[in-house]
Design an enzyme around this catalytic site. Structure first.
Site, PDB file in Angstrom:
ATOM      1  N   ARG A 192       1.455  -3.628 -11.316  1.00 19.64           N
ATOM      2  CA  ARG A 192       1.501  -2.817 -10.208  1.00 19.64           C
ATOM      3  C   ARG A 192       1.539  -3.678  -8.474  1.00 19.64           C
ATOM      4  NH1 ARG A 192      -0.355   3.587  -9.440  1.00 19.64           N
ATOM      5  NH2 ARG A 192      -2.880   2.619 -10.635  1.00 19.64           N
ATOM      6  N   PHE A 193       1.364  -4.704  -9.042  1.00 16.49           N
ATOM      7  CA  PHE A 193       1.433  -5.509  -8.186  1.00 16.49           C
ATOM      8  C   PHE A 193       1.046  -5.239  -6.385  1.00 16.49           C
ATOM      9  CE2 PHE A 193       5.692  -5.369 -10.462  1.00 16.49           C
ATOM     10  CZ  PHE A 193       5.524  -6.311 -10.955  1.00 16.49           C
ATOM     11  N   CYS A 194       0.135  -4.943  -6.643  1.00 19.81           N
ATOM     12  CA  CYS A 194      -0.103  -4.119  -5.578  1.00 19.81           C
ATOM     13  C   CYS A 194       0.327  -3.479  -4.345  1.00 19.81           C
ATOM     14  CB  CYS A 194      -1.387  -5.213  -4.192  1.00 19.81           C
ATOM     15  SG  CYS A 194      -2.867  -6.472  -5.676  1.00 19.81           S
ATOM     16  N   ALA A 195       1.131  -2.943  -4.563  1.00 17.94           N
ATOM     17  CA  ALA A 195       2.273  -2.397  -4.253  1.00 17.94           C
ATOM     18  C   ALA A 195       2.281  -1.022  -4.776  1.00 17.94           C
ATOM     19  CB  ALA A 195       3.563  -2.424  -4.098  1.00 17.94           C
ATOM     20  N   HIS A 231      -0.761  -3.837  -0.634  1.00 18.05           N
ATOM     21  CA  HIS A 231      -1.663  -2.959  -0.105  1.00 18.05           C
ATOM     22  C   HIS A 231      -2.753  -3.534   1.433  1.00 18.05           C
ATOM     23  CE1 HIS A 231      -2.060  -0.857  -3.827  1.00 18.05           C
ATOM     24  NE2 HIS A 231      -1.155  -0.660  -3.388  1.00 18.05           N
TER      25      HIS A 231
END
Ligand code: PLP
Length: 436
Positions: free
Chosen positions: A359-362, A123
């Site tokens: 969600r791994f900032c993705a 993100h």
């Protein structure tokens, strides 16, 4: 043939490598950190550098005292070191920031046109461009086809910038930066590389690869003292308004008028983080020295982890493309029948293993994979073969026998029940945390 570790290349000493942590079932175990991609521990040499500098810690650019002068020298010397580490060209400047997110937001305020991005980005390299004209290209089924899609988008309509990650923070896949730089330039655009995940694993030479801008975080580069970097071509940085308005970013102020300084100072208003910058520079020096053997070591360990996981039934390793030539030490996976948060809680509670889940900032990338969340094991300079085998053993034990403890989850976060580890129980019944 499976590659083996060079016995002469030992893991690096990092802070916390002798940490023992409590287990939910009682007793303690050496902590196995598989979350380097989120925040890496400090290299022992980086921590020593900070200790050495602390007595001299004083104002930067603002004092005539001896300590101030030394702090100022260290800060500016750190800038030079980072520039050398990244092979900066003569028209590129090093701006110290807080981290990659900060660096990318800074650059987003300077881009004189549209930015083209892929939908696989963290993100931090996805959202900032939204404010100033972002064009999203959906990754194709192969990397090769994805590059063609980028070329088509860049050629179809002028863009100022192509912003790409150096390595995916989810899968570790490395993008072909030289090729992408050439492509961007052919279409009249510049290229920004989000090197948050690439820089800790691979040496990058801006001049040689043709990269115009690069962002990285000290805390992922074994220097967790609050500094990051934006490196890039001076003209855009000098033409844009300062990132923050304040002291240090100006040459002259009157009640009615302000003359802004040129970059880097233009974008570094406020008291500089000299300890963070010096730590980052120390990490750059250490990484330069250890580069080739450390990379070879990481490749062997990553291969061992990937192969081991592939050998366990019910494990799905995540990968964006089948044709990526290189991957850094980041492996994302899911375990059939188990929510990622529950697996992460189990690994932590019963095996003293720290991985990342979620969600791994993705979010767009996870949506492409068709999953709500995943697990990520990331390795670094302090990782050992024994730790890899412990992680593999723990995952295999889960798949074979299930967890030995109870866990409850809400909103993706799972906890053992009862929680017996000091400092982690909700009501404090298990005792206080060691350093809270
Ligand atoms: N870009 C990538 C590829 C990342 O992995 C991360 C963090 O995980 C970031 C950017 C943001 O880094 P920071 O949180 O240090 O700003």
């Amino acid at each position: 043939m499976t590659a083996v570790l060079d016995p002469t290349c030992a893991p690096a000493r990092v802070t916390g490598d002798d940490l023992r942590v409590p287990l939910v079932q009682g007793g303690t175990l050496d902590y196995a950190n598989f979350d380097y991609a989120a925040s890496a521990p400090a290299l022992a040499g980086v921590a020593a550098r900070v200790d050495e500098l602390l007595p001299y810690y004083a104002s930067v650019h603002r004092g005539a005292g001896y300590a101030s002068r030394i702090s100022t020298r260290c800060y500016e010397a750190a800038r030079d070191t980072v520039g050398r580490f990244l092979g900066c060209d003569t028209d590129q400047v090093v701006v110290f920031t807080r981290n990659t997110t900060d660096a990318l937001n800074l650059l987003a305020g300077c881009v004189p046109g549209d930015t083209v991005v892929l939908d696989i980005e963290h993100h931090a390299n996805f959202l900032p461009w939204q404010r100033h004209g972002r064009r999203v290209v959906c990754a194709a089924d192969t990397l090769d086809e994805t590059v063609c899609r980028l070329a088509a988008e860049l050629c179809a309509k002028p863009a100022a910038l192509l912003a790409v990650t150096g390595a995916s923070n989810v899968t570790g896949e490395v993008l072909p930066l030289e090729r992408l730089a050439e492509l961007a330039h052919q279409c009249g655009a510049r290229i920004l590389v989000d090197a948050a995940q690439l820089a800790p694993h691979r040496r990058i030479d801006l001049r040689a690869t043709g990269i115009d801008y690069l962002a990285l975080s000290g805390h992922k580069l074994y220097a967790p003292f609050g500094a990051g970097v934006l490196v890039g071509r001076r003209d855009w940085l000098d033409a844009a308004p300062p990132y923050l308005a304040g002291g240090g970013a100006v040459t002259e102020v009157t009640p009615d008028d302000t003359s802004w300084a040129a970059a880097p100072h233009r974008h570094e208003a406020g008291s500089p983080n000299v300890l963070g910058a010096a730590a980052l520079a120390a990490a750059c020096d250490a990484l330069t020295e250890s580069s080739a053997p450390a990379q070879a070591r990481e490749r062997v360990l990553t291969e061992r982890l990937r192969a081991g996981l592939a050998d366990i039934p019910g494990i799905r390793c995540l990968r964006i493309w089948p044709d990526t030539a290189d991957c850094v030490g980041i492996v994302a996976f899911t375990v059939d029948g188990y929510e990622p948060g529950r697996v992460a809680a189990y690994l932590s509670a019963e095996h003293a293993i720290g991985v990342r889940d979620g969600r791994f900032c993705a979010h767009p990338l996870l949506a492409r994979f068709g999953i709500e969340a995943g697990l990520r094991a990331s390795i670094g300079l302090g990782t050992t073969e024994t730790q890899i085998d412990r992680l593999l053993g723990a995952v295999r034990a889960l798949v074979t026998h299930g967890p030995a403890w109870n866990y409850t989850g809400a909103g993706g976060r799972w906890d053992p029940v009862p929680e017996t580890r000091p400092g982690l129980s909700v009501d404090g019944s298990a005792g206080a945390a060691p350093c809270v």
